[in-house]
Design a protein around this motif. Structure first.
Motif, mmCIF file in Angstrom:
data_model
loop_
_atom_site.group_PDB
_atom_site.id
_atom_site.type_symbol
_atom_site.label_atom_id
_atom_site.label_comp_id
_atom_site.label_asym_id
_atom_site.label_seq_id
_atom_site.Cartn_x
_atom_site.Cartn_y
_atom_site.Cartn_z
ATOM 1 N N MET A 269 2.832 3.038 10.045
ATOM 2 C CA MET A 269 2.408 2.028 11.014
ATOM 3 C C MET A 269 3.603 1.361 11.683
ATOM 4 O O MET A 269 3.547 1.001 12.864
ATOM 5 N N SER A 270 4.691 1.175 10.939
ATOM 6 C CA SER A 270 5.877 0.529 11.503
ATOM 7 C C SER A 270 6.740 1.484 12.318
ATOM 8 O O SER A 270 7.646 1.046 13.029
ATOM 9 N N ASP A 271 6.439 2.789 12.222
ATOM 10 C CA ASP A 271 7.203 3.783 12.985
ATOM 11 C C ASP A 271 6.768 3.735 14.451
ATOM 12 O O ASP A 271 5.593 3.921 14.775
ATOM 13 N N LYS A 272 7.705 3.506 15.351
ATOM 14 C CA LYS A 272 7.390 3.378 16.770
ATOM 15 C C LYS A 272 6.920 4.693 17.378
ATOM 16 O O LYS A 272 6.250 4.693 18.419
ATOM 17 N N ASP A 278 -3.393 7.097 15.829
ATOM 18 C CA ASP A 278 -3.006 7.319 14.433
ATOM 19 C C ASP A 278 -2.685 6.003 13.751
ATOM 20 O O ASP A 278 -3.041 5.799 12.579
ATOM 21 N N ARG A 279 -2.023 5.100 14.473
ATOM 22 C CA ARG A 279 -1.697 3.803 13.895
ATOM 23 C C ARG A 279 -2.965 3.023 13.549
ATOM 24 O O ARG A 279 -3.045 2.350 12.518
ATOM 25 N N ARG A 280 -3.969 3.120 14.410
ATOM 26 C CA ARG A 280 -5.245 2.462 14.127
ATOM 27 C C ARG A 280 -5.897 3.057 12.874
ATOM 28 O O ARG A 280 -6.400 2.309 12.026
ATOM 29 N N GLU A 281 -5.885 4.381 12.758
ATOM 30 C CA GLU A 281 -6.477 5.019 11.588
ATOM 31 C C GLU A 281 -5.741 4.626 10.310
ATOM 32 O O GLU A 281 -6.370 4.410 9.267
ATOM 33 N N PHE A 282 -4.429 4.533 10.377
ATOM 34 C CA PHE A 282 -3.661 4.111 9.206
ATOM 35 C C PHE A 282 -3.999 2.668 8.826
ATOM 36 O O PHE A 282 -4.144 2.342 7.642
#
Length: 381
Positions: A269-272, A278-282
């Motif tokens: 999530m912190s990876d830009k 994908d960030r939402r799913e995480f």
């Protein structure tokens, strides 16, 4: 812990373990049917079914433990009521919260355990299960090759095997490859690739990072020149042929959110460079892992509130049990609805959070009111 607490705690623990084992056994049996295709079609061993199912099983504890906890609470406290044990304890001055304390202690312990299972055990076991299944599937091409007939190994590839020994070596191979040339297809002037036939004394199927290959020995490769019509022949000591089924295996598979630990989810999530979806799913997966453990004490509170508040009837409390079951079903449906909505909208998380907090809010209000009435009547808590 007083003797009453130890007695109720032990009874609830035994019932919870029994219900959890029964539910786990049912899920184990039903999930094992998913992998029968690998046994029937790929020739995988029965041990693979049990191992694969065991690796997937920790992922189902987020459903098993909350249901097992509320089922054991309903069973134990209803039995204590029908045996008049709770009635005697209430007459001795035990408040509803005092009677609920042993079960709540067990529920909190199981909730903490579930947090560890969902955060670390389940992702690791699921990732290992996926890796194991892919490893078995990469062997499918070899396992489905039947001896004495031409087998279709993929689009435009036919394989004939005379026999196979106990070590998995293939003998008497004929491989006809009529696949087009990929490099020619992508070029400005595409050219057709001449079909070729490989005849070899022996061979073996090997797995590589690039995909599945057949390595053949002591044979020849024959093809017809499309321009001249002349046959070209190449004798070899060793030759490698790529199988088309593993083309999709050459792509690096991105682990699903369920296969990542809590730390890996936070790092992703912190990876830009992580995609927005994908960030939402995480984030949704991480939210679920933090909220689901609270359902274990929450569902236990539902059963305790229904069975301990109000008058006790030693003839049975069937109607109350049905109310508790209905309440748990509604909470579970609301939580799953919020979870599914959260994958697409920000409205889902408040629904999940409200579903989790609702039993706690109701418990604080009801137990406070019950104790307040007892203090007004001069009772003990």
């Amino acid at each position: 812990m007083r003797i009453v607490d130890r007695y109720i705690f032990r009874q609830t623990l035994i019932a919870t373990v029994f219900v959890t084992l029964v539910l786990a056994a049912l899920i184990f049996l039903t999930q094992s049917l998913r992998f029968l295709d690998l046994v029937m079609n790929a020739g995988a061993s029965g041990f693979f079914i049990w191992l694969q199912t065991l690796l997937y099983l920790p992922g189902f504890f987020e459903i098993i433990l909350p249901i097992g906890m509320v089922a054991s609470v309903l069973f134990v406290y209803n039995r204590l009521t029908t045996d008049s044990e709770l009635i005697v304890l209430r007459a001795l001055g035990f408040s509803p919260f005092r009677l609920a304390r042993p079960a709540l202690g067990l529920a909190v312990f199981l909730g903490v355990s579930l947090f560890g299972i969902m955060g670390w055990v389940s992702p690791v076991s699921r990732a290992e299960a996926v890796s194991l299944r892919q490893s078995i599937q990469t062997q499918m091409a070899s396992l489905i090759f039947r001896e004495g007939i031409f087998n279709e190994a993929g689009p435009n590839v036919m394989v004939y095997i005379r026999d196979r020994d106990a070590q998995g070596n293939l003998h008497g191979l004929i491989i006809h490859d009529s696949r087009p040339d990929k490099a020619a297809e992508n070029s400005a002037k595409p050219q057709s690739k001449a079909p070729s036939t490989v005849i070899a004394k022996r061979g073996v199927l090997v797995s590589t990072p690039q995909g599945q290959q057949v390595m053949v020995y002591d044979g020849s490769r024959q093809e017809i020149d499309p321009k001249t019509g002349a046959m070209r022949r190449l004798d070899f000591d060793q030759y490698t042929i790529d199988l088309p089924e593993e083309e999709k295996s050459t792509k690096t598979r991105t682990p699903e959110p369920e296969e990542r630990s809590n730390g890996e989810l936070m790092a992703a999530m912190s990876d830009k460079s992580t995609d927005r979806q994908d960030r939402r799913e995480f984030r949704v997966e991480l939210q679920k892992r933090f909220l689901v453990p609270f359902l274990v004490p929450g569902f236990a509170l539902v059963g305790l509130l229904v069975l301990l508040i109000g008058s006790l009837d030693r003839r049975g409390q069937g109607k109350r049990i049905m109310v508790a079951v209905a309440a748990v079903v509604v909470l579970e449906v609301l939580f799953l609805t919020g979870y599914n909505l959260s994958k697409q909208s920000s409205v889902g998380f408040p629904i999940m959070l409200a579903t989790v907090l609702l039993p706690y809010i109701a418990a604080v209000f009801v137990f406070f009111q019950e104790n307040l009435l007892r203090w007004e009547k001069g009772g003990t808590s």
